[in-house]
Design a protein around this motif. Structure first.
Motif: not given
Length: 632
Positions: A523, A97, A94, A82
């Motif tokens: 993130i 997402r 991740l 990530n």
């Protein structure tokens, strides 16, 4: 630490990162030779110490390391990063997402990530206990008269280890790498010294020896796989610490020093047992000549302390990520280094781990007994990581490579499940300890996440749109007073409850009003230029939206400093600035949305969470809290 993502480090920096990785990343797996081979041969029915069994188990250990650590983590899983960061929570972020977290798939992936993270804490209490205990058990090789001092010495070292955590590892961290480099060189030299007398031990590299052992003893072989997994504990650290050191340095350290040293040490112990089966009482320490036993005990103790330090620091980092991602209430987080953002200290977690680790040492008393409890949480985390990586790599690869990687990951999953199912047999002998710990933390994290979601839904009921409300206030303003009011709010498009209560009870409005929303991105880090945006809502109304990565710690003073650069007319004079926060009290609703026990737990966690003033570094003497009751 602190690899520069996106640019190749210089040769000198790469060397430093590689040594640092050896000191931090490989501490856990590097101390596994202290107890793994002995446990495999003695913990399940005392296998005959003959060439067939020794070579069979060595083959299983060798291929477990090659498949799980070298192939799975170093070659494949580290591709699922990530933005350079690893670890199961980073992987979960991740995977989630572009997914609705409330969808069936989103909830499943979230559950996998939270449960894997919860099991990590179970590993965090066993690793220090078994590592330090096994190091001091080398005393018995010197003299059995010292046996009564093993447990007290272990507890003294563990208490000292946890007591110094508040000072951080920044000062002593520079010594971890060289000590562990010396440790791995020592492992290799001791192993080679023994292998010279029995080079036939290298036959164990042939996987047929391991396959034949399992074929000859299917049930016993399956049970022993629960001990073989001890050789790969710490593999998750490769991935979790990727953001600190970078992929390249971790790979160089593994293939250049750590892997060869581990293999030589395991094979050296096997060679020793081929010629001296009586050495099974402690094959690791008996690799050393008599004159080196005392120094080796000291070196092993240092190595296990370093291994424990890495796990403890990992628990701190995991907690910080969980707070930022919304799976844990706010906790006190102290930064122990001015240079390294990853070096933090979490008092609540530190003392909780210390008490749990000492209780484990007192309850199990030997590393052999602890080995019966070790491995279940590690295998559980390995399974969760593989499942999440299956989803993530499926998104990022082209169709041809996607199919190849998915086939490979299915193979890894089969291996993980074999290890996990074998470790399930440890439940009656202590394996329940990390599992109960993991389930307890999983329950707390899911309760907090569910409670915050429901609380957010309740607070949004009947909310007023912010833009329209601002326009009405400017058209017919109440009494205005000097200064700036900053309203902390989780929603950027609705009116904060603290503002409504302030207008209702105080009937005044400051001459400048700022709505501050702090968000966490999926993130690890957010660039400074993207961190703060300041849209102007009206003549005297401003909105500030600050975005932080899940590995960063939000700071209101630093946000306001950046806001002042973007909007010079906003002067945040400390004596003219007031912060308005909402404080919710949870009460039972007419139609409860949570089970009574979960509501009690959530309410308790809410009351004991670190206050927003402390967590966001807001000056406490400038804060006004507006209380309200919320039914759940």
């Amino acid at each position: 630490m602190g690899a520069n993502h996106g640019q190749a480090p210089s040769a000198s920096r790469l060397a430093g990162l590689t040594v640092g990785a050896i000191g931090v990343v490989y501490g856990d797996i590097g101390t596994s030779p202290l107890y793994t081979l002995k446990t495999c041969l003695t913990a399940h029915g005392n296998l005959p110490i003959n060439a067939e069994n020794i070579l069979g188990i060595l083959s299983l250990i060798f291929w477990a390391i090659m498949i799980v650590v070298s192939a799975k983590y170093v070659v494949v899983i580290m591709r699922a990063d990530n933005r350079g960061e690893g670890g199961i929570l980073a992987l979960m972020a991740l995977a989630l997402r572009d997914l609705d977290p409330r969808s069936r798939k989103g909830l499943l992936l979230m559950g996998l990530g939270i449960f894997g993270a919860s099991l990590f804490y179970g590993d965090g209490i066993i690793t220090p206990a078994i590592s330090v205990l096994s190091a001091f058990e080398g005393i018995s090789v010197i003299s059995h008269t010292l046996d009564p001092y093993i447990v007290p010495l272990t507890i003294i070292v563990l208490v000292a280890l946890f007591a110094i955590q508040r000072h951080g590892t920044s000062k002593v961290g520079k010594f971890f790498g060289p000590i562990m480099v010396f440790w791995f060189i020592t492992l290799a030299v001791m192993g080679l010294r023994s292998i010279v007398h029995a080079p036939e031990v290298f036959a164990a590299i042939n996987p047929l020896y391991g396959a034949r052992f399992i074929a000859d003893f299917p049930l016993r072989g399956f049970i022993i796989m629960g001990a073989v997994v001890l050789s790969v504990t710490g593999g998750e650290a490769l991935y979790a610490d990727m953001g600190h050191f970078g992929q390249k340095s971790i790979k160089i350290a593994w293939f250049g020093l750590v892997l060869p040293s581990l293999v030589l040490c395991y094979f050296g112990q096997g060679a020793l047992l081929l010629h001296n089966p009586a050495a099974i009482k402690n094959p690791f320490f008996l690799l050393a000549p008599q004159w080196a036993l005392a120094p080796l005990v000291i070196l092993a103790a240092a190595a296990t302390v370093i291994a424990s330090q890495a796990v403890i620091s990992g628990a701190f980092s995991m907690t910080n990520q969980a707070v930022q991602l919304g799976y844990c209430p706010r906790v006190d987080i102290d930064h122990t280094s001015d240079q390294e953002i990853g070096q933090i200290y979490v008092p609540q977690i530190n003392w909780f781990l210390m008490v749990a680790v000492i209780l484990l040492v007192l309850a199990f008393r030997t590393s052999d007994n602890l080995a019966s409890a070790y491995g279940l949480s590690v295998c559980g985390t390995m399974v969760m990581t593989t499942l999440l990586a299956f989803n993530v790599l499926g998104k990022t690869l082209d169709p041809g490579r996607k199919m190849l990687f998915r086939v490979v990951l299915i193979g890894f999953l089969v291996v993980d499940l074999i290890f996990l199912s074998s470790n399930m047999l440890k439940l009656p002998d202590g394996g329940w300890v990390p599992l109960v710990m993991g389930l307890f933390i999983f329950t707390l994290m899911t309760t907090w996440k569910r409670g915050r979601t429901l609380l957010g839904d309740r607070l949004r009921e009947g909310e007023l749109p912010l833009q329209g409300f601002v326009e009405s206030l400017e058209a017919a303003p109440p009494q205005r007073v000097e200064g700036t009011a900053i309203f902390m709010t989780t929603s950027a498009d609705s009116v904060p409850h603290a503002l409504l209560h302030n207008l209702k009870h105080n009937k005044v409005l400051h001459e400048k009003v700022v709505f501050l929303t702090i968000r966490t991105a999926d993130i690890p880090f957010v660039a400074k230029r993207e961190k703060v945006v300041v849209p102007k809502l009206g003549e005297s109304f401003y909105q500030v939206i600050a975005t932080y990565g899940f590995k960063e710690e939000p700071s209101v003073p630093s946000i306001l400093k950046q806001v002042a650069e973007l909007q010079p007319e906003l002067d945040f004079d400390p004596m003219q600035t007031s912060f308005f926060l909402s404080r919710e009290t949870i009460v039972e609703g007419k139609y409860p949305a949570m089970a009574w026990w979960r509501r009690k737990v959530f309410s308790l966690m809410t009351r004991n969470a670190t206050r927003a003033t402390s967590y966001f570094k807001i000056p406490p003497n400038r804060v006004v809290e507006m209380g309200m009751q919320v039914e759940l």
